[in-house]
Design a protein around this motif. Structure first.
Motif, PDB file in Angstrom:
ATOM      1  N   TYR A 192     -10.407   7.541 -57.335  1.00 31.23           N
ATOM      2  CA  TYR A 192     -11.356   6.458 -57.043  1.00 31.23           C
ATOM      3  C   TYR A 192     -12.577   6.546 -57.954  1.00 31.23           C
ATOM      4  CZ  TYR A 192     -15.126   4.061 -54.513  1.00 31.23           C
ATOM      5  OH  TYR A 192     -16.202   3.276 -54.180  1.00 31.23           O
ATOM      6  N   GLU A 193     -13.141   7.754 -58.089  1.00 28.58           N
ATOM      7  CA  GLU A 193     -14.334   7.925 -58.922  1.00 28.58           C
ATOM      8  C   GLU A 193     -14.022   7.672 -60.394  1.00 28.58           C
ATOM      9  OE1 GLU A 193     -15.542  11.845 -57.863  1.00 28.58           O
ATOM     10  OE2 GLU A 193     -16.736  11.176 -56.139  1.00 28.58           O
ATOM     11  N   ASP A 194     -12.843   8.115 -60.846  1.00 32.40           N
ATOM     12  CA  ASP A 194     -12.443   7.896 -62.237  1.00 32.40           C
ATOM     13  C   ASP A 194     -12.293   6.401 -62.529  1.00 32.40           C
ATOM     14  OD1 ASP A 194     -12.435  10.579 -62.747  1.00 32.40           O
ATOM     15  OD2 ASP A 194     -10.254  10.808 -62.633  1.00 32.40           O
ATOM     16  N   ARG A 195     -11.678   5.665 -61.613  1.00 33.36           N
ATOM     17  CA  ARG A 195     -11.499   4.223 -61.813  1.00 33.36           C
ATOM     18  C   ARG A 195     -12.832   3.493 -61.812  1.00 33.36           C
ATOM     19  NH1 ARG A 195      -9.357   1.521 -58.205  1.00 33.36           N
ATOM     20  NH2 ARG A 195      -9.051   3.035 -56.528  1.00 33.36           N
ATOM     21  N   ARG A 196     -13.724   3.902 -60.912  1.00 35.69           N
ATOM     22  CA  ARG A 196     -15.054   3.285 -60.877  1.00 35.69           C
ATOM     23  C   ARG A 196     -15.809   3.549 -62.182  1.00 35.69           C
ATOM     24  NH1 ARG A 196     -17.416   1.953 -55.913  1.00 35.69           N
ATOM     25  NH2 ARG A 196     -19.205   1.378 -57.201  1.00 35.69           N
ATOM     26  N   ARG A 197     -15.704   4.775 -62.688  1.00 37.87           N
ATOM     27  CA  ARG A 197     -16.401   5.122 -63.921  1.00 37.87           C
ATOM     28  C   ARG A 197     -15.848   4.323 -65.099  1.00 37.87           C
ATOM     29  NH1 ARG A 197     -15.669   9.990 -63.611  1.00 37.87           N
ATOM     30  NH2 ARG A 197     -13.906  10.292 -65.007  1.00 37.87           N
ATOM     31  N   ARG A 198     -14.513   4.214 -65.180  1.00 35.44           N
ATOM     32  CA  ARG A 198     -13.915   3.431 -66.274  1.00 35.44           C
ATOM     33  C   ARG A 198     -14.308   1.963 -66.169  1.00 35.44           C
ATOM     34  NH1 ARG A 198      -9.391   6.860 -65.166  1.00 35.44           N
ATOM     35  NH2 ARG A 198      -8.468   5.245 -63.849  1.00 35.44           N
ATOM     36  N   GLN A 199     -14.362   1.460 -64.932  1.00 31.53           N
ATOM     37  CA  GLN A 199     -14.765   0.063 -64.727  1.00 31.53           C
ATOM     38  C   GLN A 199     -16.201  -0.158 -65.191  1.00 31.53           C
ATOM     39  OE1 GLN A 199     -15.346  -1.232 -60.627  1.00 31.53           O
ATOM     40  NE2 GLN A 199     -14.280  -3.137 -61.071  1.00 31.53           N
ATOM     41  N   GLU A 200     -17.092   0.759 -64.818  1.00 33.88           N
ATOM     42  CA  GLU A 200     -18.499   0.638 -65.216  1.00 33.88           C
ATOM     43  C   GLU A 200     -18.648   0.738 -66.731  1.00 33.88           C
ATOM     44  OE1 GLU A 200     -20.370   3.667 -62.964  1.00 33.88           O
ATOM     45  OE2 GLU A 200     -20.279   2.564 -61.065  1.00 33.88           O
ATOM     46  N   GLN A 201     -17.872   1.625 -67.357  1.00 33.50           N
ATOM     47  CA  GLN A 201     -17.920   1.756 -68.813  1.00 33.50           C
ATOM     48  C   GLN A 201     -17.433   0.483 -69.491  1.00 33.50           C
ATOM     49  OE1 GLN A 201     -15.478   5.245 -69.278  1.00 33.50           O
ATOM     50  NE2 GLN A 201     -17.212   6.664 -69.143  1.00 33.50           N
ATOM     51  N   GLY A 202     -16.367  -0.117 -68.929  1.00 37.44           N
ATOM     52  CA  GLY A 202     -15.846  -1.365 -69.488  1.00 37.44           C
ATOM     53  C   GLY A 202     -16.839  -2.504 -69.364  1.00 37.44           C
ATOM     54  N   ILE A 203     -17.514  -2.586 -68.203  1.00 37.66           N
ATOM     55  CA  ILE A 203     -18.517  -3.631 -67.999  1.00 37.66           C
ATOM     56  C   ILE A 203     -19.685  -3.446 -68.954  1.00 37.66           C
ATOM     57  CG2 ILE A 203     -20.246  -4.504 -66.363  1.00 37.66           C
ATOM     58  CD1 ILE A 203     -18.198  -3.960 -64.144  1.00 37.66           C
ATOM     59  N   ALA A 204     -20.133  -2.181 -69.107  1.00 41.62           N
ATOM     60  CA  ALA A 204     -21.250  -1.901 -70.005  1.00 41.62           C
ATOM     61  C   ALA A 204     -20.905  -2.277 -71.439  1.00 41.62           C
ATOM     62  CB  ALA A 204     -21.637  -0.422 -69.923  1.00 41.62           C
ATOM     63  N   ALA A 205     -19.673  -1.965 -71.862  1.00 40.90           N
ATOM     64  CA  ALA A 205     -19.240  -2.297 -73.224  1.00 40.90           C
ATOM     65  C   ALA A 205     -19.171  -3.813 -73.414  1.00 40.90           C
ATOM     66  CB  ALA A 205     -17.881  -1.662 -73.507  1.00 40.90           C
ATOM     67  N   ALA A 206     -18.653  -4.527 -72.380  1.00 38.93           N
ATOM     68  CA  ALA A 206     -18.555  -5.980 -72.472  1.00 38.93           C
ATOM     69  C   ALA A 206     -19.933  -6.621 -72.513  1.00 38.93           C
ATOM     70  CB  ALA A 206     -17.742  -6.517 -71.293  1.00 38.93           C
ATOM     71  N   LYS A 207     -20.866  -6.090 -71.717  1.00 42.60           N
ATOM     72  CA  LYS A 207     -22.228  -6.620 -71.712  1.00 42.60           C
ATOM     73  C   LYS A 207     -22.883  -6.409 -73.070  1.00 42.60           C
ATOM     74  CE  LYS A 207     -23.423  -6.387 -66.793  1.00 42.60           C
ATOM     75  NZ  LYS A 207     -24.253  -5.716 -65.769  1.00 42.60           N
ATOM     76  N   TYR A 213     -19.231 -10.044 -71.095  1.00 40.42           N
ATOM     77  CA  TYR A 213     -18.979  -9.823 -69.670  1.00 40.42           C
ATOM     78  C   TYR A 213     -19.180 -11.113 -68.882  1.00 40.42           C
ATOM     79  CZ  TYR A 213     -19.299  -7.928 -64.953  1.00 40.42           C
ATOM     80  OH  TYR A 213     -19.103  -7.671 -63.623  1.00 40.42           O
ATOM     81  N   GLN A 214     -18.172 -11.509 -68.135  1.00 39.91           N
ATOM     82  CA  GLN A 214     -18.223 -12.757 -67.371  1.00 39.91           C
ATOM     83  C   GLN A 214     -18.163 -12.534 -65.866  1.00 39.91           C
ATOM     84  OE1 GLN A 214     -14.942 -14.968 -68.958  1.00 39.91           O
ATOM     85  NE2 GLN A 214     -16.039 -15.575 -70.792  1.00 39.91           N
ATOM     86  N   GLY A 215     -18.190 -11.278 -65.436  1.00 42.30           N
ATOM     87  CA  GLY A 215     -18.129 -10.985 -64.005  1.00 42.30           C
ATOM     88  C   GLY A 215     -16.721 -11.132 -63.462  1.00 42.30           C
ATOM     89  N   ARG A 216     -16.609 -10.991 -62.147  1.00 46.56           N
ATOM     90  CA  ARG A 216     -15.302 -11.095 -61.505  1.00 46.56           C
ATOM     91  C   ARG A 216     -14.795 -12.527 -61.569  1.00 46.56           C
ATOM     92  NH1 ARG A 216     -14.999  -8.732 -55.569  1.00 46.56           N
ATOM     93  NH2 ARG A 216     -15.530  -6.883 -56.795  1.00 46.56           N
TER      94      ARG A 216
END
Length: 212
Positions: A137-152, A157-160
């Motif tokens: 769970y923590e690994d997936r959350r971290r990868r998600q946050e990294q992906g959002i940060a990179a997209a921003k 980044y367009q959100g959900r």
């Protein structure tokens, strides 16, 4: 001894009943019947899950809590997992998970020594798999946050993505004059989403300005 099945999905967009037939077949193959099924759409990282605790409140000592996998029961941090375990132990509930072979023995009659040894081994497996589920769970959350940060950073980044089918249903209900409470109950949407869609309905129904 009653077998109580617990089915969980993380969000309202996911099918929490996906593994229902799998649990029913598992019980049937062992000559057992699921007495009650508890279904909810809540994150496994949250300790506060109404249906899970309703299940535990309904249990009598010796009842079985049946889950597909340990991560359906817990993606909790260490403290919350210990709190949930205490609740399970205090109610003398046996946890049986399809992905833990040692737990299947708890469905069979046994002498006190065999039961205590099996329960101890099962407890260790539960702890290990609960820790793995939390790390995943923590690994997936971290990868998600990294992906959002990179997209921003790239202004991409367009959100959900919008749930177009559900939102179209909500718009129809708003146009029909249904109450907000009934719409929330029927669709599971948040009030912020409802407010946003209401503004969309109002804007769409407003008369166009006429230039003379």
């Amino acid at each position: 001894m009653f077998v109580r099945a617990y089915l969980r999905a993380s969000t309202k967009d996911q099918d929490a009943t996906r593994a229902r037939s799998q649990l029913e077949n598992f019980a049937k193959e062992r000559g057992l019947r699921i007495a009650a099924t508890y279904i909810e759409n809540e994150s496994g990282a949250k300790l506060k899950r109404p249906e899970l605790f309703r299940l535990l409140a309904d249990c009598q000592p010796g009842d079985i809590l049946l889950v597909e996998q340990v991560d359906r029961l817990s993606r909790l941090n260490k403290d919350d997992w210990e709190a949930l375990k205490r609740e399970i132990m205090n109610r003398e509930v046996k946890v049986v998970a399809l992905d833990i072979q040692t737990s299947h023995v708890l469905l069979q009659p046994s002498d006190d020594f065999t039961f205590r040894m099996t329960e101890a081994m099962n407890g260790m497996m539960l702890d290990m798999l609960a820790a793995i589920a939390r790390k995943d769970y923590e690994d997936r959350r971290r990868r998600q946050e990294q992906g959002i940060a990179a997209a921003k950073a790239k202004n991409k980044y367009q959100g959900r993505p919008e749930n177009a089918e559900r939102n179209a249903q909500i718009v129809r209900m708003l146009e029909r004059g249904d109450s907000w409470n009934s719409i929330v109950a029927a669709t599971g949407c948040s009030r912020s989403t409802l407010s946003r869609l209401k503004a969309r309905v109002v804007e769409r129904s407003a008369p166009a300005n006429v230039v003379s």
